[in-house]
Design a protein around this motif. Structure first.
Motif, PDB file in Angstrom:
ATOM      1  N   UNK A   2      -3.031  26.842 -21.329  1.00  0.00           N
ATOM      2  CA  UNK A   2      -2.500  28.203 -21.363  1.00  0.00           C
ATOM      3  C   UNK A   2      -2.744  28.881 -20.017  1.00  0.00           C
ATOM      4  N   UNK A   3      -2.011  29.953 -19.770  1.00  0.00           N
ATOM      5  CA  UNK A   3      -2.216  30.698 -18.529  1.00  0.00           C
ATOM      6  C   UNK A   3      -3.619  31.311 -18.517  1.00  0.00           C
ATOM      7  N   UNK A  14      -7.520  33.722  -5.434  1.00  0.00           N
ATOM      8  CA  UNK A  14      -8.444  34.801  -5.722  1.00  0.00           C
ATOM      9  C   UNK A  14      -7.914  35.603  -6.907  1.00  0.00           C
ATOM     10  N   UNK A  15      -8.715  35.749  -7.947  1.00  0.00           N
ATOM     11  CA  UNK A  15      -8.261  36.485  -9.123  1.00  0.00           C
ATOM     12  C   UNK A  15      -7.990  37.953  -8.810  1.00  0.00           C
ATOM     13  N   UNK A  16      -8.678  38.495  -7.825  1.00  0.00           N
ATOM     14  CA  UNK A  16      -8.423  39.875  -7.423  1.00  0.00           C
ATOM     15  C   UNK A  16      -7.007  40.051  -6.923  1.00  0.00           C
ATOM     16  N   UNK A  17      -6.521  39.058  -6.210  1.00  0.00           N
ATOM     17  CA  UNK A  17      -5.149  39.049  -5.684  1.00  0.00           C
ATOM     18  C   UNK A  17      -4.144  39.111  -6.835  1.00  0.00           C
ATOM     19  N   UNK A  18      -4.423  38.354  -7.879  1.00  0.00           N
ATOM     20  CA  UNK A  18      -3.536  38.327  -9.044  1.00  0.00           C
ATOM     21  C   UNK A  18      -3.679  39.618  -9.853  1.00  0.00           C
ATOM     22  N   UNK A  19      -4.923  40.033 -10.085  1.00  0.00           N
ATOM     23  CA  UNK A  19      -5.185  41.221 -10.908  1.00  0.00           C
ATOM     24  C   UNK A  19      -4.538  42.470 -10.330  1.00  0.00           C
ATOM     25  N   UNK A  20      -4.640  42.654  -9.023  1.00  0.00           N
ATOM     26  CA  UNK A  20      -4.083  43.862  -8.400  1.00  0.00           C
ATOM     27  C   UNK A  20      -2.567  43.889  -8.539  1.00  0.00           C
ATOM     28  N   UNK A  21      -1.956  42.729  -8.635  1.00  0.00           N
ATOM     29  CA  UNK A  21      -0.506  42.666  -8.831  1.00  0.00           C
ATOM     30  C   UNK A  21      -0.125  42.847 -10.305  1.00  0.00           C
ATOM     31  N   UNK A  22      -1.024  42.476 -11.196  1.00  0.00           N
ATOM     32  CA  UNK A  22      -0.776  42.683 -12.616  1.00  0.00           C
ATOM     33  C   UNK A  22      -0.903  44.161 -12.986  1.00  0.00           C
ATOM     34  N   UNK A  23      -1.902  44.822 -12.397  1.00  0.00           N
ATOM     35  CA  UNK A  23      -2.166  46.233 -12.684  1.00  0.00           C
ATOM     36  C   UNK A  23      -2.338  46.992 -11.367  1.00  0.00           C
ATOM     37  N   UNK A  24      -1.246  47.259 -10.656  1.00  0.00           N
ATOM     38  CA  UNK A  24      -1.321  47.862  -9.324  1.00  0.00           C
ATOM     39  C   UNK A  24      -1.929  49.266  -9.290  1.00  0.00           C
ATOM     40  N   UNK A  50      -0.523  37.485 -20.658  1.00  0.00           N
ATOM     41  CA  UNK A  50      -0.130  36.125 -20.277  1.00  0.00           C
ATOM     42  C   UNK A  50       1.274  36.123 -19.674  1.00  0.00           C
ATOM     43  N   UNK A  51       2.176  36.853 -20.281  1.00  0.00           N
ATOM     44  CA  UNK A  51       3.546  36.921 -19.759  1.00  0.00           C
ATOM     45  C   UNK A  51       3.566  37.569 -18.376  1.00  0.00           C
ATOM     46  N   UNK A  52       2.782  38.623 -18.208  1.00  0.00           N
ATOM     47  CA  UNK A  52       2.707  39.306 -16.915  1.00  0.00           C
ATOM     48  C   UNK A  52       2.100  38.372 -15.860  1.00  0.00           C
ATOM     49  N   UNK A  53       1.050  37.645 -16.220  1.00  0.00           N
ATOM     50  CA  UNK A  53       0.394  36.722 -15.278  1.00  0.00           C
ATOM     51  C   UNK A  53       1.347  35.612 -14.853  1.00  0.00           C
ATOM     52  N   UNK A  54       2.077  35.058 -15.789  1.00  0.00           N
ATOM     53  CA  UNK A  54       3.037  33.996 -15.456  1.00  0.00           C
ATOM     54  C   UNK A  54       4.104  34.534 -14.511  1.00  0.00           C
ATOM     55  N   UNK A  55       4.586  35.736 -14.779  1.00  0.00           N
ATOM     56  CA  UNK A  55       5.594  36.332 -13.907  1.00  0.00           C
ATOM     57  C   UNK A  55       5.027  36.529 -12.502  1.00  0.00           C
ATOM     58  N   UNK A  56       3.811  37.041 -12.408  1.00  0.00           N
ATOM     59  CA  UNK A  56       3.166  37.267 -11.107  1.00  0.00           C
ATOM     60  C   UNK A  56       2.972  35.935 -10.387  1.00  0.00           C
ATOM     61  N   UNK A  57       2.458  34.937 -11.087  1.00  0.00           N
ATOM     62  CA  UNK A  57       2.203  33.633 -10.468  1.00  0.00           C
ATOM     63  C   UNK A  57       3.492  32.959 -10.022  1.00  0.00           C
ATOM     64  N   UNK A  58       4.539  33.082 -10.806  1.00  0.00           N
ATOM     65  CA  UNK A  58       5.763  32.338 -10.492  1.00  0.00           C
ATOM     66  C   UNK A  58       6.693  33.048  -9.520  1.00  0.00           C
ATOM     67  N   UNK A  59       6.526  34.343  -9.325  1.00  0.00           N
ATOM     68  CA  UNK A  59       7.425  35.047  -8.404  1.00  0.00           C
ATOM     69  C   UNK A  59       6.671  35.683  -7.250  1.00  0.00           C
TER      70      UNK A  59
END
Length: 75
Positions: A2-3, A14-24, A50-59
């Motif tokens: 799973x994601x 870096x999870x911070x990089x992903x998190x800031x894009x999930x919740x700017x 999970x849907x938001x994370x996948x979108x962030x990771x894939x785009x």
């Protein structure tokens, strides 16, 4: 996998990089993501997360990194 598992155990970024894009708009985005992944303070990683994370990771991540790579030089 799973994601949620990927982010928790296998993510090379870096999870911070992903998190800031999930919740700017969340100044504590990394802490928020960490609490969700580790089920702290009653937080859970939801299907919407999970849907938001996948979108962030894939785009977003791919676009950001490819742009950085294009600007790299040998010297």
């Amino acid at each position: 996998m799973t994601v949620e598992e990927y982010l928790k155990y296998h993510c090379k970024l870096d999870l911070g990089y992903i998190a800031i894009r999930m919740w700017p708009n969340n100044k504590s985005a990394l802490s928020y993501l960490s609490k969700k992944l580790h089920k702290k303070d009653g937080k859970t990683f939801t299907k919407a997360d999970a849907e938001k994370a996948i979108k962030i990771l894939s785009t977003t991540v791919i676009n950001d990194l490819s742009g950085e790579f294009k600007s790299l030089t040998v010297d």
